[in-house]
Design an enzyme around this catalytic site. Structure first.
Site, PDB file in Angstrom:
ATOM      1  N   ARG A   1       5.127  97.123  34.868  1.00 36.30           N
ATOM      2  CA  ARG A   1       3.817  97.777  34.973  1.00 36.30           C
ATOM      3  C   ARG A   1       3.484  98.549  33.697  1.00 36.30           C
ATOM      4  O   ARG A   1       2.329  98.695  33.312  1.00 36.30           O
ATOM      5  CB  ARG A   1       3.763  98.702  36.207  1.00 36.30           C
ATOM      6  CG  ARG A   1       2.431  99.431  36.363  1.00 36.30           C
ATOM      7  CD  ARG A   1       2.194  99.946  37.790  1.00 36.30           C
ATOM      8  NE  ARG A   1       3.314 100.667  38.347  1.00 36.30           N
ATOM      9  CZ  ARG A   1       3.671 101.909  37.994  1.00 36.30           C
ATOM     10  NH1 ARG A   1       2.986 102.570  37.096  1.00 36.30           N
ATOM     11  NH2 ARG A   1       4.726 102.482  38.532  1.00 36.30           N
TER      12      ARG A   1
ATOM     13  N   TYR B   1     -23.215  93.671  34.900  1.00 38.69           N
ATOM     14  CA  TYR B   1     -22.462  92.956  35.943  1.00 38.69           C
ATOM     15  C   TYR B   1     -22.501  93.764  37.249  1.00 38.69           C
ATOM     16  O   TYR B   1     -22.126  94.938  37.262  1.00 38.69           O
ATOM     17  CB  TYR B   1     -21.030  92.761  35.451  1.00 38.69           C
ATOM     18  CG  TYR B   1     -20.169  91.955  36.376  1.00 38.69           C
ATOM     19  CD1 TYR B   1     -20.395  90.598  36.544  1.00 38.69           C
ATOM     20  CD2 TYR B   1     -19.125  92.546  37.073  1.00 38.69           C
ATOM     21  CE1 TYR B   1     -19.603  89.847  37.402  1.00 38.69           C
ATOM     22  CE2 TYR B   1     -18.323  91.813  37.928  1.00 38.69           C
ATOM     23  CZ  TYR B   1     -18.576  90.460  38.087  1.00 38.69           C
ATOM     24  OH  TYR B   1     -17.789  89.719  38.931  1.00 38.69           O
TER      25      TYR B   1
ATOM     26  N   ASP C   1     -19.223  95.590  27.154  1.00 36.08           N
ATOM     27  CA  ASP C   1     -18.691  94.459  27.917  1.00 36.08           C
ATOM     28  C   ASP C   1     -19.015  93.207  27.100  1.00 36.08           C
ATOM     29  O   ASP C   1     -20.171  92.788  27.019  1.00 36.08           O
ATOM     30  CB  ASP C   1     -19.351  94.405  29.308  1.00 36.08           C
ATOM     31  CG  ASP C   1     -18.784  93.285  30.187  1.00 36.08           C
ATOM     32  OD1 ASP C   1     -18.212  92.327  29.639  1.00 36.08           O
ATOM     33  OD2 ASP C   1     -18.942  93.364  31.426  1.00 36.08           O
TER      34      ASP C   1
ATOM     35  N   LYS D   1     -13.121  84.616  32.131  1.00 38.71           N
ATOM     36  CA  LYS D   1     -14.208  83.778  31.636  1.00 38.71           C
ATOM     37  C   LYS D   1     -13.791  83.039  30.350  1.00 38.71           C
ATOM     38  O   LYS D   1     -12.874  82.238  30.405  1.00 38.71           O
ATOM     39  CB  LYS D   1     -15.460  84.643  31.442  1.00 38.71           C
ATOM     40  CG  LYS D   1     -15.728  85.626  32.603  1.00 38.71           C
ATOM     41  CD  LYS D   1     -16.056  84.943  33.915  1.00 38.71           C
ATOM     42  CE  LYS D   1     -15.995  85.871  35.127  1.00 38.71           C
ATOM     43  NZ  LYS D   1     -16.781  87.094  35.061  1.00 38.71           N
TER      44      LYS D   1
END
Ligand SMILES: *Cc1c(COP(=O)(O)O)cnc(C)c1O
Length: 394
Positions: free
Chosen positions: A58, A111, A183, A208
């Site tokens: 992590r 978004y 973004d 994407k």
């Protein structure tokens, strides 16, 4: 080192390579949750930061770090932070920059979930936001308040394809001492580098273009300076927004072809946009590469290409839009974008169906709007498909 200074394609192919991996040409998947220490002192040194050895996945893992270094280098930032999803990236940034009573200024057609989490969840902690058309810098300036702690722009925006002038917004933000976050999902690092234009943080839904093969959900953040990098990384680690090593491996594999995928798809997109613009059933087409796009000149200046995303309005509205979706055969009816396959969707009945009509129109989402993410198929086949689907609705 030599690879870092070379051209974009060379970087794509070679960045992140590990030196000590038994000669493996690809970055191996270190599928482990934890790392053994050589002895007690080594463990203590890893925890105190004296030794930069790995501790626990992590917090860091060689496969994930290879991807983080790669994207940081492509975006010209201090460091990369890989996340479980694009929304993991959005929330790591929000949590690092916004506190109780903070205010955010953002793009109106940002978004959907990036807006929804603020209005539905962060509002519970006293965070407020103003959503404006950021392609108009004056509107951004007028929205800034004494408690504004972050400006977030998405450009080109989804699905309206509006372009925001990153350099201008960065100037405004910095005059007020506010960090600018971009973004960059719709452009990828191949077409646009917001940090070079003055932004402080850039992030991607890696799902994407960067991964590009519709088989991974993930995100990545790149900060320009060490301070912000450390702040955001601390949030990512402690809120558990980390990526998985196998996910990182797939993305590191996908990113190698980023430029050739985008070059081919955007060549297709340009042809399709021109073809659509002439079709009698199409009211208008929004593609930054068309001269009819209101910010075509800005796109030429700010981006190295016009991308693969097209929005267009069908005459006839909502039902025509839905019927068109059922008529296409090659384009896949699905949300998401930026993959090698062409995807098509109808925002009014799909991605943006949850927004009330007034807000939808304010954000530019009309009833006959269709969003197309153009892939790398043969362009004649794609045009044939759109053509037969349009013929069927006449
Ligand atoms: C998909 C997307 C996101 C969210 O990413 P996930 O990987 O789905 O969590 C954020 N911003 C934009 C522009 C997107 O297209």
């Amino acid at each position: 080192m030599k690879k870092k200074k070379s051209g974009f394609n060379t970087k794509l192919v070679h960045l992140g390579e590990l030196e000590d991996s038994m000669g493996s040409v690809t970055v191996p998947i270190f599928q482990t949750s934890t790392f053994s220490f050589k002895n007690a002192q080594h463990g203590a040194d890893c925890f105190s930061g004296k030794d930069d050895g790995y501790i626990y996945t992590r917090l860091g893992n060689p496969t994930i770090n290879a991807l983080e270094e790669t994207i940081a280098e492509l975006e010209n930032g201090f460091g990369g932070i890989a996340t479980s999803s694009g929304m993991g990236a959005v929330n790591s940034i929000y949590l690092a920059l916004l506190g109780q009573g903070a205010h955010l200024v953002s793009t109106a057609s940002v978004y959907g979930p990036s807006r929804n989490v603020i209005e539905k969840h962060y509002s519970r902690f006293g965070v407020e936001a103003t959503f404006v058309d950021t392609s108009d810098p004056d509107k951004v300036k007028q929205s800034i308040k004494s408690n504004t702690r972050m400006i977030l722009v998405e450009t080109p925006s989804n699905p309206t394809m509006q372009i925001t002038d990153i350099r201008k917004i960065a100037e405004i933000a910095h005059k007020y001492g506010i960090p600018l976050v971009v973004d960059n999902t719709f452009s990828s690092p191949y077409l646009q580098n917001p940090l070079d234009l003055g932004a402080d943080v850039v992030f991607h839904s890696i799902t994407k273009f960067i991964n590009g093969h519709a088989d991974v959900v993930g995100g990545v953040i790149v900060a320009k300076e060490e301070n912000l990098y450390k702040q955001i990384r601390d949030i990512m680690v402690n809120f558990g927004c980390n990526m998985d090593p196998h996910q990182a491996y797939l993305v590191h594999r996908g990113v190698k072809t980023l430029s050739i995928r985008i070059e081919k798809a955007q060549e297709n997109a340009a042809k399709i946009a021109q073809w659509l613009e002439k079709h009698p059933l199409v009211k208008w087409v929004k593609y930054p590469g068309l001269r009819s796009h209101p910010q075509h000149e800005l796109a030429k200046k700010q981006m190295r290409g016009f991308g693969t995303m097209i929005s267009f309005e069908l005459k006839g509205g909502h039902n025509t839009g839905k019927a068109f979706m059922d008529n296409v055969e090659l384009a896949i009816l699905a949300v998401s974008l930026g993959g090698i396959e062409t995807l098509i969707q109808h925002p009014a009945s799909m991605t943006h169906s949850g927004i009330n009509k007034e807000e939808k129109l304010k954000a530019g989402i009309t009833d006959g709007l269709v969003r197309l993410s153009v892939g790398i198929e043969n362009v004649e086949d794609l045009i044939d498909d759109l053509s037969q689907a349009l013929d069927k609705i006449t």
